[in-house]
Design a protein around this motif. Sequence first.
Motif, PDB file in Angstrom:
ATOM      1  N   LEU A   1     -14.404  43.077 -66.824  1.00 43.91           N
ATOM      2  CA  LEU A   1     -15.134  42.404 -67.723  1.00 43.91           C
ATOM      3  C   LEU A   1     -14.264  40.722 -68.170  1.00 43.91           C
ATOM      4  O   LEU A   1     -13.840  40.670 -69.322  1.00 43.91           O
ATOM      5  CB  LEU A   1     -15.228  42.920 -68.766  1.00 43.91           C
ATOM      6  N   GLU A   2     -13.825  40.258 -66.975  1.00 40.02           N
ATOM      7  CA  GLU A   2     -12.887  38.930 -67.144  1.00 40.02           C
ATOM      8  C   GLU A   2     -13.591  37.648 -67.782  1.00 40.02           C
ATOM      9  O   GLU A   2     -13.053  37.174 -68.504  1.00 40.02           O
ATOM     10  CB  GLU A   2     -12.303  38.593 -65.881  1.00 40.02           C
ATOM     11  N   GLY A   3     -14.854  37.636 -67.812  1.00 38.36           N
ATOM     12  CA  GLY A   3     -15.528  36.626 -68.073  1.00 38.36           C
ATOM     13  C   GLY A   3     -15.458  35.332 -67.335  1.00 38.36           C
ATOM     14  O   GLY A   3     -15.347  35.635 -66.051  1.00 38.36           O
ATOM     15  N   THR A   4     -15.881  34.351 -67.733  1.00 42.63           N
ATOM     16  CA  THR A   4     -15.585  33.015 -67.125  1.00 42.63           C
ATOM     17  C   THR A   4     -14.267  32.425 -66.770  1.00 42.63           C
ATOM     18  O   THR A   4     -13.313  32.855 -67.480  1.00 42.63           O
ATOM     19  CB  THR A   4     -16.555  32.021 -67.583  1.00 42.63           C
ATOM     20  N   PRO A   5     -13.942  32.163 -65.623  1.00 39.88           N
ATOM     21  CA  PRO A   5     -12.453  31.542 -65.080  1.00 39.88           C
ATOM     22  C   PRO A   5     -12.345  30.138 -66.054  1.00 39.88           C
ATOM     23  O   PRO A   5     -13.145  29.456 -66.454  1.00 39.88           O
ATOM     24  CB  PRO A   5     -12.763  31.274 -63.743  1.00 39.88           C
ATOM     25  N   SER A   6     -11.216  30.130 -66.390  1.00 36.73           N
ATOM     26  CA  SER A   6     -10.700  28.892 -67.344  1.00 36.73           C
ATOM     27  C   SER A   6     -10.195  27.665 -66.208  1.00 36.73           C
ATOM     28  O   SER A   6      -9.952  27.860 -65.113  1.00 36.73           O
ATOM     29  CB  SER A   6      -9.677  29.331 -68.032  1.00 36.73           C
ATOM     30  N   ASP A   7     -10.195  26.506 -66.902  1.00 37.91           N
ATOM     31  CA  ASP A   7      -9.918  25.546 -65.928  1.00 37.91           C
ATOM     32  C   ASP A   7      -8.492  25.219 -66.194  1.00 37.91           C
ATOM     33  O   ASP A   7      -7.887  24.029 -65.604  1.00 37.91           O
ATOM     34  CB  ASP A   7     -10.697  24.256 -66.619  1.00 37.91           C
ATOM     35  N   ASN A   8      -7.678  25.813 -66.643  1.00 39.30           N
ATOM     36  CA  ASN A   8      -6.240  25.680 -66.678  1.00 39.30           C
ATOM     37  C   ASN A   8      -5.585  26.475 -65.807  1.00 39.30           C
ATOM     38  O   ASN A   8      -4.813  27.347 -66.012  1.00 39.30           O
ATOM     39  CB  ASN A   8      -5.754  26.148 -68.257  1.00 39.30           C
ATOM     40  N   ALA A   9      -5.776  25.827 -64.433  1.00 39.40           N
ATOM     41  CA  ALA A   9      -5.034  26.489 -63.402  1.00 39.40           C
ATOM     42  C   ALA A   9      -3.545  25.903 -63.027  1.00 39.40           C
ATOM     43  O   ALA A   9      -3.357  24.748 -63.437  1.00 39.40           O
ATOM     44  CB  ALA A   9      -5.850  26.150 -62.064  1.00 39.40           C
ATOM     45  N   ASP A  10      -2.805  26.727 -62.428  1.00 44.23           N
ATOM     46  CA  ASP A  10      -1.400  26.386 -62.529  1.00 44.23           C
ATOM     47  C   ASP A  10      -1.461  25.351 -61.146  1.00 44.23           C
ATOM     48  O   ASP A  10      -0.349  24.606 -61.093  1.00 44.23           O
ATOM     49  CB  ASP A  10      -0.567  27.655 -62.130  1.00 44.23           C
ATOM     50  N   PHE A  11      -2.316  25.528 -60.228  1.00 40.73           N
ATOM     51  CA  PHE A  11      -2.473  24.639 -59.023  1.00 40.73           C
ATOM     52  C   PHE A  11      -3.614  24.331 -58.725  1.00 40.73           C
ATOM     53  O   PHE A  11      -4.626  24.670 -59.154  1.00 40.73           O
ATOM     54  CB  PHE A  11      -1.477  25.157 -58.031  1.00 40.73           C
ATOM     55  N   SER A  12      -3.869  23.336 -57.770  1.00 36.79           N
ATOM     56  CA  SER A  12      -5.236  22.830 -57.325  1.00 36.79           C
ATOM     57  C   SER A  12      -5.201  22.534 -55.908  1.00 36.79           C
ATOM     58  O   SER A  12      -4.117  22.120 -55.335  1.00 36.79           O
ATOM     59  CB  SER A  12      -5.648  21.213 -58.112  1.00 36.79           C
ATOM     60  N   ILE A  13      -6.058  22.794 -55.334  1.00 34.33           N
ATOM     61  CA  ILE A  13      -6.377  22.596 -53.850  1.00 34.33           C
ATOM     62  C   ILE A  13      -7.633  21.623 -53.551  1.00 34.33           C
ATOM     63  O   ILE A  13      -8.740  21.955 -54.141  1.00 34.33           O
ATOM     64  CB  ILE A  13      -6.621  23.917 -52.981  1.00 34.33           C
ATOM     65  N   SER A  14      -7.169  20.504 -52.566  1.00 36.42           N
ATOM     66  CA  SER A  14      -8.409  19.500 -52.684  1.00 36.42           C
ATOM     67  C   SER A  14      -8.335  19.473 -50.931  1.00 36.42           C
ATOM     68  O   SER A  14      -7.560  19.582 -50.413  1.00 36.42           O
ATOM     69  CB  SER A  14      -8.372  18.569 -53.255  1.00 36.42           C
ATOM     70  N   VAL A  15      -9.782  19.335 -50.724  1.00 40.32           N
ATOM     71  CA  VAL A  15     -10.028  19.104 -49.109  1.00 40.32           C
ATOM     72  C   VAL A  15     -10.655  17.628 -48.995  1.00 40.32           C
ATOM     73  O   VAL A  15     -11.677  17.416 -49.779  1.00 40.32           O
ATOM     74  CB  VAL A  15     -10.572  20.015 -48.428  1.00 40.32           C
ATOM     75  N   ASN A  16     -10.177  16.853 -48.373  1.00 43.92           N
ATOM     76  CA  ASN A  16     -10.750  15.337 -48.010  1.00 43.92           C
ATOM     77  C   ASN A  16     -10.345  14.954 -46.639  1.00 43.92           C
ATOM     78  O   ASN A  16     -10.306  15.726 -45.778  1.00 43.92           O
ATOM     79  CB  ASN A  16     -10.105  14.300 -48.900  1.00 43.92           C
ATOM     80  N   GLU A  17     -10.788  13.791 -46.340  1.00 46.50           N
ATOM     81  CA  GLU A  17     -10.792  13.504 -44.859  1.00 46.50           C
ATOM     82  C   GLU A  17      -9.531  13.476 -44.484  1.00 46.50           C
ATOM     83  O   GLU A  17      -9.068  13.682 -43.114  1.00 46.50           O
ATOM     84  CB  GLU A  17     -11.683  12.114 -44.368  1.00 46.50           C
ATOM     85  N   ASP A  18      -8.555  13.245 -45.126  1.00 44.82           N
ATOM     86  CA  ASP A  18      -7.242  13.195 -44.880  1.00 44.82           C
ATOM     87  C   ASP A  18      -6.212  14.554 -44.715  1.00 44.82           C
ATOM     88  O   ASP A  18      -5.388  14.708 -44.248  1.00 44.82           O
ATOM     89  CB  ASP A  18      -6.137  12.501 -45.865  1.00 44.82           C
ATOM     90  N   GLY A  19      -6.843  15.503 -44.854  1.00 46.49           N
ATOM     91  CA  GLY A  19      -6.486  16.825 -44.850  1.00 46.49           C
ATOM     92  C   GLY A  19      -6.640  17.728 -46.275  1.00 46.49           C
ATOM     93  O   GLY A  19      -7.601  17.412 -47.005  1.00 46.49           O
ATOM     94  N   ILE A  20      -5.828  18.840 -46.287  1.00 48.46           N
ATOM     95  CA  ILE A  20      -5.744  19.382 -47.333  1.00 48.46           C
ATOM     96  C   ILE A  20      -4.430  19.231 -48.183  1.00 48.46           C
ATOM     97  O   ILE A  20      -3.445  19.205 -47.684  1.00 48.46           O
ATOM     98  CB  ILE A  20      -5.584  20.935 -46.991  1.00 48.46           C
ATOM     99  N   GLU A  21      -4.901  19.065 -49.374  1.00 55.52           N
ATOM    100  CA  GLU A  21      -3.870  18.644 -50.440  1.00 55.52           C
ATOM    101  C   GLU A  21      -3.568  19.936 -51.538  1.00 55.52           C
ATOM    102  O   GLU A  21      -4.758  20.242 -52.045  1.00 55.52           O
ATOM    103  CB  GLU A  21      -3.983  17.486 -51.340  1.00 55.52           C
ATOM    104  N   VAL A  22      -2.347  20.381 -51.813  1.00 50.63           N
ATOM    105  CA  VAL A  22      -2.123  21.478 -52.876  1.00 50.63           C
ATOM    106  C   VAL A  22      -1.182  20.810 -53.831  1.00 50.63           C
ATOM    107  O   VAL A  22      -0.083  20.435 -53.340  1.00 50.63           O
ATOM    108  CB  VAL A  22      -1.698  22.505 -52.191  1.00 50.63           C
ATOM    109  N   ARG A  23      -1.574  20.794 -54.940  1.00 44.58           N
ATOM    110  CA  ARG A  23      -0.812  20.240 -56.099  1.00 44.58           C
ATOM    111  C   ARG A  23      -0.487  21.550 -56.800  1.00 44.58           C
ATOM    112  O   ARG A  23      -1.173  22.293 -57.546  1.00 44.58           O
ATOM    113  CB  ARG A  23      -1.414  19.349 -56.982  1.00 44.58           C
TER     114      ARG A  23
END
Length: 58
Positions: A35-57
């Motif tokens: 019963l976790e509920g909805t995930p929060s937007d306060n993530a410790d890291f982010s992953i984005s994919v674009n035309e230049d590749g994969i970026e992890v922050r």
Amino acid sequence: MANNNSNSGNGAIYFIVGALVAVVAAFGVYYFGGLEGTPSDNADFSISVNEDGIEVRE
């Protein structure tokens, strides 16, 4: 003859034991993440994919 009245209180005992089993099962589902509920937007890291590749922050 003697009367056997030992079955008179069994309904209450069965009800109490059943309620305890239900509470323990519900707590187990809650505790182990059912019963976790909805995930929060306060993530410790982010992953984005674009035309230049994969970026992890972090």
